[in-house]
Design a protein around this motif. Structure first.
Motif, PDB file in Angstrom:
ATOM      1  N   GLY A 281     -28.216  16.631  -0.754  1.00 40.78           N
ATOM      2  CA  GLY A 281     -28.162  18.027   0.364  1.00 40.78           C
ATOM      3  C   GLY A 281     -28.687  19.147  -1.087  1.00 40.78           C
ATOM      4  N   ASN A 282     -29.865  18.619  -1.628  1.00 44.74           N
ATOM      5  CA  ASN A 282     -30.770  19.839  -2.468  1.00 44.74           C
ATOM      6  C   ASN A 282     -31.583  20.366  -1.476  1.00 44.74           C
ATOM      7  N   THR A 283     -31.414  21.452  -1.309  1.00 47.17           N
ATOM      8  CA  THR A 283     -32.557  22.324   0.113  1.00 47.17           C
ATOM      9  C   THR A 283     -33.467  23.113  -1.000  1.00 47.17           C
ATOM     10  N   ARG A 284     -33.592  22.500  -1.936  1.00 47.23           N
ATOM     11  CA  ARG A 284     -34.936  23.403  -3.015  1.00 47.23           C
ATOM     12  C   ARG A 284     -35.963  22.533  -2.570  1.00 47.23           C
ATOM     13  N   ILE A 285     -35.500  20.769  -1.973  1.00 43.71           N
ATOM     14  CA  ILE A 285     -36.801  20.092  -1.630  1.00 43.71           C
ATOM     15  C   ILE A 285     -37.104  20.050  -0.079  1.00 43.71           C
ATOM     16  N   ALA A 286     -37.702  19.907   0.577  1.00 43.20           N
ATOM     17  CA  ALA A 286     -38.224  20.639   2.072  1.00 43.20           C
ATOM     18  C   ALA A 286     -37.886  18.950   2.455  1.00 43.20           C
ATOM     19  N   GLY A 287     -38.053  17.964   1.567  1.00 39.46           N
ATOM     20  CA  GLY A 287     -37.674  16.401   1.879  1.00 39.46           C
ATOM     21  C   GLY A 287     -37.824  15.657   1.381  1.00 39.46           C
ATOM     22  N   VAL A 288     -37.850  14.454   1.503  1.00 40.43           N
ATOM     23  CA  VAL A 288     -38.401  13.214   0.111  1.00 40.43           C
ATOM     24  C   VAL A 288     -39.508  12.845  -0.342  1.00 40.43           C
ATOM     25  N   GLU A 289     -40.625  13.588   0.759  1.00 39.54           N
ATOM     26  CA  GLU A 289     -42.044  13.134   0.954  1.00 39.54           C
ATOM     27  C   GLU A 289     -42.167  14.581  -0.305  1.00 39.54           C
ATOM     28  N   HIS A 290     -42.001  15.063  -0.378  1.00 39.27           N
ATOM     29  CA  HIS A 290     -41.760  16.153  -1.344  1.00 39.27           C
ATOM     30  C   HIS A 290     -41.560  15.717  -3.214  1.00 39.27           C
ATOM     31  N   PHE A 291     -41.270  14.461  -3.359  1.00 36.83           N
ATOM     32  CA  PHE A 291     -40.765  14.743  -4.154  1.00 36.83           C
ATOM     33  C   PHE A 291     -42.033  14.625  -5.389  1.00 36.83           C
ATOM     34  N   VAL A 292     -42.053  14.989  -6.678  1.00 34.30           N
ATOM     35  CA  VAL A 292     -43.237  14.851  -7.309  1.00 34.30           C
ATOM     36  C   VAL A 292     -42.688  14.110  -8.477  1.00 34.30           C
ATOM     37  N   ALA A 293     -43.441  13.660  -9.441  1.00 32.43           N
ATOM     38  CA  ALA A 293     -43.096  13.288 -10.618  1.00 32.43           C
ATOM     39  C   ALA A 293     -41.849  13.803 -11.286  1.00 32.43           C
ATOM     40  N   THR A 294     -41.631  15.075 -11.291  1.00 27.21           N
ATOM     41  CA  THR A 294     -41.446  16.307 -12.309  1.00 27.21           C
ATOM     42  C   THR A 294     -40.124  16.205 -11.614  1.00 27.21           C
TER      43      THR A 294
ATOM     44  N   ARG B 262     -50.678  21.282  -4.890  1.00 31.96           N
ATOM     45  CA  ARG B 262     -50.697  21.540  -4.250  1.00 31.96           C
ATOM     46  C   ARG B 262     -50.963  21.530  -2.123  1.00 31.96           C
ATOM     47  N   ALA B 263     -51.853  20.912  -2.600  1.00 28.98           N
ATOM     48  CA  ALA B 263     -52.571  20.442  -1.137  1.00 28.98           C
ATOM     49  C   ALA B 263     -51.529  19.593  -0.269  1.00 28.98           C
ATOM     50  N   ALA B 264     -51.199  18.619  -1.569  1.00 31.44           N
ATOM     51  CA  ALA B 264     -50.476  17.821  -0.336  1.00 31.44           C
ATOM     52  C   ALA B 264     -48.689  18.468  -0.186  1.00 31.44           C
ATOM     53  N   HIS B 265     -48.205  18.480  -0.997  1.00 28.83           N
ATOM     54  CA  HIS B 265     -46.901  19.358  -1.270  1.00 28.83           C
ATOM     55  C   HIS B 265     -46.634  20.410  -1.225  1.00 28.83           C
ATOM     56  N   GLY B 266     -47.243  21.667  -1.278  1.00 30.83           N
ATOM     57  CA  GLY B 266     -47.522  22.880  -1.154  1.00 30.83           C
ATOM     58  C   GLY B 266     -47.193  23.585  -2.432  1.00 30.83           C
ATOM     59  N   ASP B 267     -46.243  24.709  -2.457  1.00 28.83           N
ATOM     60  CA  ASP B 267     -45.783  24.893  -3.614  1.00 28.83           C
ATOM     61  C   ASP B 267     -44.107  24.361  -4.293  1.00 28.83           C
ATOM     62  N   VAL B 268     -44.807  23.411  -5.003  1.00 27.40           N
ATOM     63  CA  VAL B 268     -43.008  23.072  -5.971  1.00 27.40           C
ATOM     64  C   VAL B 268     -42.787  23.783  -6.700  1.00 27.40           C
ATOM     65  N   THR B 269     -43.059  25.114  -7.303  1.00 25.53           N
ATOM     66  CA  THR B 269     -42.682  25.575  -8.148  1.00 25.53           C
ATOM     67  C   THR B 269     -40.709  26.116  -7.418  1.00 25.53           C
ATOM     68  N   GLY B 270     -40.811  26.511  -5.955  1.00 26.16           N
ATOM     69  CA  GLY B 270     -39.118  26.584  -5.949  1.00 26.16           C
ATOM     70  C   GLY B 270     -38.239  25.366  -5.822  1.00 26.16           C
ATOM     71  N   GLN B 271     -38.946  23.969  -6.231  1.00 25.89           N
ATOM     72  CA  GLN B 271     -37.904  22.888  -6.545  1.00 25.89           C
ATOM     73  C   GLN B 271     -36.884  23.191  -8.107  1.00 25.89           C
ATOM     74  N   LEU B 272     -37.725  24.224  -8.851  1.00 24.87           N
ATOM     75  CA  LEU B 272     -36.741  24.695  -9.765  1.00 24.87           C
ATOM     76  C   LEU B 272     -35.585  25.611  -9.827  1.00 24.87           C
TER      77      LEU B 272
ATOM     78  N   LEU C 168     -44.040  22.781 -13.842  1.00 25.23           N
ATOM     79  CA  LEU C 168     -44.860  24.075 -13.608  1.00 25.23           C
ATOM     80  C   LEU C 168     -46.652  23.470 -13.486  1.00 25.23           C
ATOM     81  N   ARG C 169     -46.382  22.441 -15.383  1.00 24.12           N
ATOM     82  CA  ARG C 169     -48.149  22.288 -15.018  1.00 24.12           C
ATOM     83  C   ARG C 169     -48.441  21.512 -14.155  1.00 24.12           C
ATOM     84  N   VAL C 170     -47.691  20.380 -13.527  1.00 23.72           N
ATOM     85  CA  VAL C 170     -47.636  20.160 -11.769  1.00 23.72           C
ATOM     86  C   VAL C 170     -47.478  20.973 -10.786  1.00 23.72           C
ATOM     87  N   ALA C 171     -47.270  21.503 -10.162  1.00 25.76           N
ATOM     88  CA  ALA C 171     -46.865  21.752  -9.535  1.00 25.76           C
ATOM     89  C   ALA C 171     -48.478  23.242  -9.304  1.00 25.76           C
ATOM     90  N   GLY C 172     -49.290  22.579 -10.393  1.00 22.96           N
ATOM     91  CA  GLY C 172     -50.662  24.151 -10.466  1.00 22.96           C
ATOM     92  C   GLY C 172     -51.854  23.560 -10.415  1.00 22.96           C
TER      93      GLY C 172
END
Length: 312
Positions: A72-85, A297-307, A288-292
């Motif tokens: 139920g982690n709402t910081r992640i928009a969905g499974v397709e927005h998982f990145v390695a970190t 950014r093109a594939a997942h948008g801003d993922v800094t909000g996952q932190l 944060l390095r990956v998010a930059g």
């Protein structure tokens, strides 16, 4: 406790990882063995057939594992927005080494009720000319970062050979990384470079050296002189182990002339676990390095909000 084995290809890292898994099993520990090498050697060394459909990086399994971890982690928009970190957050499901854990129950092969094996997978025909193995490793990074820190079991990973772990977050995920080095210039150069990159990444204290195929005291002195550090464990040429492997038998501690080096590796790991706070800081920096990165950014948008917010 999370421990990885790496080193130059052919150094014996997979065999030593398999021996260490068997040592932990004999001592009564719960163990998850992870074969993360593109060559997939650890699983067979433990008697497990590594089928493509069971690989952790198989698309169906990636989605299954990430769906479970997401919870139920709402910081992640969905499974397709998982990145390695992608880190765990409120509502995430953590993985334990209990055999009833859904990730182990669905995706791991049991050796017994206390020991399981996962394999990341390797290149498949569809990957030819278009795939990168680092992409396969992202699901392993997710799994490692979502392990329950309260679990008292051991994760033993046969890592990618050489310094590839620095291409992602794997170097920051383990309490100890054992670089297996033979007393040869080629093997030593890989171990030396690994230690240099670990220092630059802020994890120098997590990296240790184990000498393998050491014939005599001159070999031991060569390793220490060239690497500037004494190996925490040294294994000789091991004729008994070679005979067992030639007979097609999986490596076992009793095949060694002396199994004490395995116990020394375990004691050393237990004496230096990385604190949860330090690991969180390392992983936050890497996220944060990956998010930059532009492609992220093109594939997942801003993922800094996952932190989550920084805690003092």
């Amino acid at each position: 406790m999370k421990i990885a084995f790496t080193g130059k290809g052919g150094s014996g890292k997979s065999t030593l990882a398999a021996l260490f898994v068997q040592h932990l099993r004999a001592a009564g520990h719960r163990v998850l063995a992870v074969d993360a090498d593109v060559n997939v050697h650890l699983a067979p060394l433990l008697g497990v057939t590594a089928r493509a459909e069971d690989a952790l990086s198989h698309p169906d399994n990636v989605r299954s594992v990430r769906t479970h971890l997401l919870g139920g982690n709402t910081r992640i928009a969905g499974v397709e927005h998982f990145v390695a970190t992608t880190p765990p957050g409120p509502g995430s499901r953590l993985v334990t080494l209990d055999p009833a854990d859904p990730v182990l129950a669905r995706h791991a092969t049991p050796l017994d009720h206390r020991a399981h094996v996962l394999h990341v997978g390797t290149y498949e025909p569809a990957d030819i000319g278009s795939g990168c193995y680092h992409g396969h490793l992202a699901i392993l990074e997710n799994l490692l970062s979502h392990l329950d820190p309260a679990d008292d079991g051991w994760v033993v990973c046969d890592m990618v050979a050489g310094t590839d772990a620095f291409a992602n977050s794997l170097h920051a995920q383990f309490d100890m990384i054992v670089v297996v080095a033979e007393p040869t210039p080629e093997s030593v150069s890989v171990a030396r470079r690994y230690r240099e990159l670990a220092a630059a990444a802020g994890v120098a204290d997590a990296v240790v050296v184990a000498g393998n195929k050491v014939a005599d005291e001159l070999d031991r002195e060569y390793l220490e002189r060239e690497l500037g550090v004494a190996p925490i464990a040294v294994l000789g040429m091991q004729a008994g182990l070679r005979r067992a492997r030639q007979a097609g038998n999986p490596p076992l501690p009793q095949d060694l002339d002396d199994a004490a080096p395995l116990a020394r590796i375990a004691r050393h790991a237990e004496s230096r676990p990385i604190s949860a706070g330090r690991r969180a800081d390392l992983m936050r920096t890497l996220h944060l390095r990956v998010a930059g990165k532009g492609w992220v950014r093109a594939a997942h948008g801003d993922v800094t909000g996952q932190l989550g917010p920084v805690t003092v």
